[in-house]
Design a protein around this motif. Structure first.
Motif, PDB file in Angstrom:
ATOM      1  N   LEU A 113     -21.520 -39.003  13.231  1.00 16.31           N
ATOM      2  CA  LEU A 113     -21.161 -39.804  14.404  1.00 16.31           C
ATOM      3  C   LEU A 113     -19.991 -39.141  15.110  1.00 16.31           C
ATOM      4  CD1 LEU A 113     -18.392 -41.551  13.719  1.00 16.31           C
ATOM      5  CD2 LEU A 113     -19.996 -43.025  12.502  1.00 16.31           C
ATOM      6  N   ALA A 114     -19.899 -39.398  16.392  1.00 12.25           N
ATOM      7  CA  ALA A 114     -18.778 -38.943  17.208  1.00 12.25           C
ATOM      8  C   ALA A 114     -18.180 -40.173  17.873  1.00 12.25           C
ATOM      9  CB  ALA A 114     -19.253 -37.952  18.259  1.00 12.25           C
ATOM     10  N   VAL A 115     -16.906 -40.432  17.563  1.00 19.29           N
ATOM     11  CA  VAL A 115     -16.191 -41.544  18.189  1.00 19.29           C
ATOM     12  C   VAL A 115     -15.407 -40.980  19.360  1.00 19.29           C
ATOM     13  CG1 VAL A 115     -14.370 -43.262  17.921  1.00 19.29           C
ATOM     14  CG2 VAL A 115     -15.952 -42.831  16.023  1.00 19.29           C
ATOM     15  N   PHE A 116     -15.658 -41.514  20.542  1.00 17.63           N
ATOM     16  CA  PHE A 116     -14.951 -41.070  21.748  1.00 17.63           C
ATOM     17  C   PHE A 116     -14.219 -42.279  22.329  1.00 17.63           C
ATOM     18  CE2 PHE A 116     -14.816 -40.176  26.361  1.00 17.63           C
ATOM     19  CZ  PHE A 116     -14.164 -38.948  26.337  1.00 17.63           C
ATOM     20  N   THR A 117     -12.883 -42.251  22.248  1.00 19.42           N
ATOM     21  CA  THR A 117     -12.070 -43.358  22.763  1.00 19.42           C
ATOM     22  C   THR A 117     -11.327 -42.865  23.990  1.00 19.42           C
ATOM     23  OG1 THR A 117     -10.268 -42.680  21.289  1.00 19.42           O
ATOM     24  CG2 THR A 117     -11.753 -44.389  20.482  1.00 19.42           C
ATOM     25  N   SER A 118     -11.291 -43.661  25.036  1.00 19.04           N
ATOM     26  CA  SER A 118     -10.659 -43.167  26.265  1.00 19.04           C
ATOM     27  C   SER A 118     -10.022 -44.271  27.095  1.00 19.04           C
ATOM     28  CB  SER A 118     -11.707 -42.451  27.128  1.00 19.04           C
ATOM     29  OG  SER A 118     -12.680 -43.359  27.568  1.00 19.04           O
ATOM     30  N   VAL A 119      -9.072 -43.841  27.897  1.00 20.49           N
ATOM     31  CA  VAL A 119      -8.498 -44.677  28.949  1.00 20.49           C
ATOM     32  C   VAL A 119      -8.755 -43.926  30.240  1.00 20.49           C
ATOM     33  CG1 VAL A 119      -6.377 -45.626  29.926  1.00 20.49           C
ATOM     34  CG2 VAL A 119      -6.739 -45.688  27.459  1.00 20.49           C
TER      35      VAL A 119
ATOM     36  N   ASP B 255     -10.675 -35.351  36.381  1.00 21.30           N
ATOM     37  CA  ASP B 255     -10.710 -36.520  37.265  1.00 21.30           C
ATOM     38  C   ASP B 255     -10.704 -37.898  36.588  1.00 21.30           C
ATOM     39  OD1 ASP B 255     -10.866 -34.736  39.322  1.00 21.30           O
ATOM     40  OD2 ASP B 255     -13.026 -34.974  39.662  1.00 21.30           O
ATOM     41  N   TRP B 256     -11.476 -38.089  35.511  1.00 23.83           N
ATOM     42  CA  TRP B 256     -11.803 -39.444  35.078  1.00 23.83           C
ATOM     43  C   TRP B 256     -10.992 -40.015  33.915  1.00 23.83           C
ATOM     44  CZ3 TRP B 256     -17.228 -37.066  35.081  1.00 23.83           C
ATOM     45  CH2 TRP B 256     -17.744 -37.061  36.384  1.00 23.83           C
ATOM     46  N   TYR B 257     -10.421 -39.123  33.079  1.00 23.69           N
ATOM     47  CA  TYR B 257      -9.741 -39.633  31.886  1.00 23.69           C
ATOM     48  C   TYR B 257      -8.231 -39.455  31.958  1.00 23.69           C
ATOM     49  CZ  TYR B 257     -14.443 -39.798  30.035  1.00 23.69           C
ATOM     50  OH  TYR B 257     -15.764 -40.086  29.866  1.00 23.69           O
ATOM     51  N   GLU B 258      -7.546 -40.549  31.725  1.00 19.63           N
ATOM     52  CA  GLU B 258      -6.099 -40.511  31.572  1.00 19.63           C
ATOM     53  C   GLU B 258      -5.793 -39.879  30.217  1.00 19.63           C
ATOM     54  OE1 GLU B 258      -4.040 -41.397  34.008  1.00 19.63           O
ATOM     55  OE2 GLU B 258      -2.432 -40.624  32.733  1.00 19.63           O
ATOM     56  N   SER B 259      -6.547 -40.302  29.215  1.00 20.90           N
ATOM     57  CA  SER B 259      -6.414 -39.756  27.860  1.00 20.90           C
ATOM     58  C   SER B 259      -7.669 -40.084  27.071  1.00 20.90           C
ATOM     59  CB  SER B 259      -5.186 -40.341  27.156  1.00 20.90           C
ATOM     60  OG  SER B 259      -5.291 -41.751  27.077  1.00 20.90           O
ATOM     61  N   TYR B 260      -7.950 -39.257  26.087  1.00 20.63           N
ATOM     62  CA  TYR B 260      -9.071 -39.551  25.189  1.00 20.63           C
ATOM     63  C   TYR B 260      -8.853 -38.895  23.838  1.00 20.63           C
ATOM     64  CZ  TYR B 260     -11.145 -34.909  26.293  1.00 20.63           C
ATOM     65  OH  TYR B 260     -11.381 -33.567  26.459  1.00 20.63           O
ATOM     66  N   THR B 261      -9.582 -39.398  22.844  1.00 19.89           N
ATOM     67  CA  THR B 261      -9.591 -38.797  21.512  1.00 19.89           C
ATOM     68  C   THR B 261     -11.037 -38.736  21.044  1.00 19.89           C
ATOM     69  OG1 THR B 261      -7.413 -39.770  21.019  1.00 19.89           O
ATOM     70  CG2 THR B 261      -8.659 -38.912  19.157  1.00 19.89           C
ATOM     71  N   LEU B 262     -11.370 -37.638  20.375  1.00 22.10           N
ATOM     72  CA  LEU B 262     -12.699 -37.471  19.804  1.00 22.10           C
ATOM     73  C   LEU B 262     -12.560 -37.261  18.300  1.00 22.10           C
ATOM     74  CD1 LEU B 262     -15.830 -36.835  20.326  1.00 22.10           C
ATOM     75  CD2 LEU B 262     -15.122 -34.441  20.241  1.00 22.10           C
ATOM     76  N   HIS B 263     -13.329 -38.028  17.530  1.00 23.43           N
ATOM     77  CA  HIS B 263     -13.361 -37.882  16.074  1.00 23.43           C
ATOM     78  C   HIS B 263     -14.816 -37.634  15.673  1.00 23.43           C
ATOM     79  CE1 HIS B 263      -9.478 -40.258  15.959  1.00 23.43           C
ATOM     80  NE2 HIS B 263     -10.065 -40.912  16.941  1.00 23.43           N
ATOM     81  N   VAL B 264     -15.082 -36.494  15.050  1.00 24.24           N
ATOM     82  CA  VAL B 264     -16.440 -36.182  14.592  1.00 24.24           C
ATOM     83  C   VAL B 264     -16.472 -36.338  13.073  1.00 24.24           C
ATOM     84  CG1 VAL B 264     -18.182 -34.387  14.372  1.00 24.24           C
ATOM     85  CG2 VAL B 264     -16.905 -34.641  16.509  1.00 24.24           C
TER      86      VAL B 264
END
Lengths: 125, 125
Positions: free
Chosen positions: A21-27, A96-105
């Motif tokens: 799984l890939a968790v993608f969290t973003s603001v 353009d679209w993300y203020e911040s994000y984190t990806l966990h694989v």
């Protein structure tokens, strides 16, 4: 990958481990011009990846967005990660679209599902 | 574990792999009596687990709820999973609060973070 206004409201099922799984969290930023179209195209593309299993998404209005993509194995995830059109969308996201994000694989070792009408997925030890 | 109306809006960071995460996706029932109090108590409890790293949560209004908990190792996750008060809350959840849910427990192999003002986390290969 993200917004699913049209998706049926049900969590993706528990598959037989191992899977990835890939968790993608973003603001997100204020200006989301072009995001919806690109997102729809990414959803179309990821469904063509052999070994793609499904996606969960939730977004708190004005807050955090969490997307989880499920893949049969590491090769499936690599195919998605290295897709040229997906890479271009990722670059656009950072610009353009993300203020911040984190990806966990991550590799799933255990899964379990519950439904009020039916219990599915591998039993929990 | 779930609603964070008071939490600052920022994704949990990318930690140095390996670490563990638990993805909990759910659709709730109509009657959420008692949920908020129990949820607040669970957040208080999980923060006391040695090796607990943080939590991301998003909920689409009227739709899917996705919570991701991060833990340093499998022992930390086991400590949380077997906590007596947490177990009681899980039973209450199946009886009252959840229409359906899925849990995926996974070991993180790779992580990456982006911020408009600062890029953090292990570099992506």
């Amino acid at each position: 990958m993200s917004d699913h206004p049209q998706a049926p409201v049900a969590p993706v099922q528990a598959f037989e481990p191992p899977y990835y799984l890939a968790v993608f969290t973003s603001v997100k930023t204020e200006d989301q011009s072009g995001y919806r179209e690109t997102n729809a195209r990414m959803e179309e593309l990821v469904r063509k990846i052999p070994g793609y299993l499904g996606m969960d998404h939730a977004q708190t209005p004005g807050g955090l967005s969490v997307t989880v993509g499920y893949f049969r194995d590491a090769d499936a995830l690599t195919a998605w990660r290295t897709d040229a059109e997906h890479r271009a969308a990722q670059r656009r996201g950072r610009t353009d679209w993300y203020e911040s994000y984190t990806l966990h694989v991550a590799k799933v070792e255990r899964s379990h599902a519950f439904s009020r009408t039916d219990s599915t997925g591998p039993a929990q030890p």
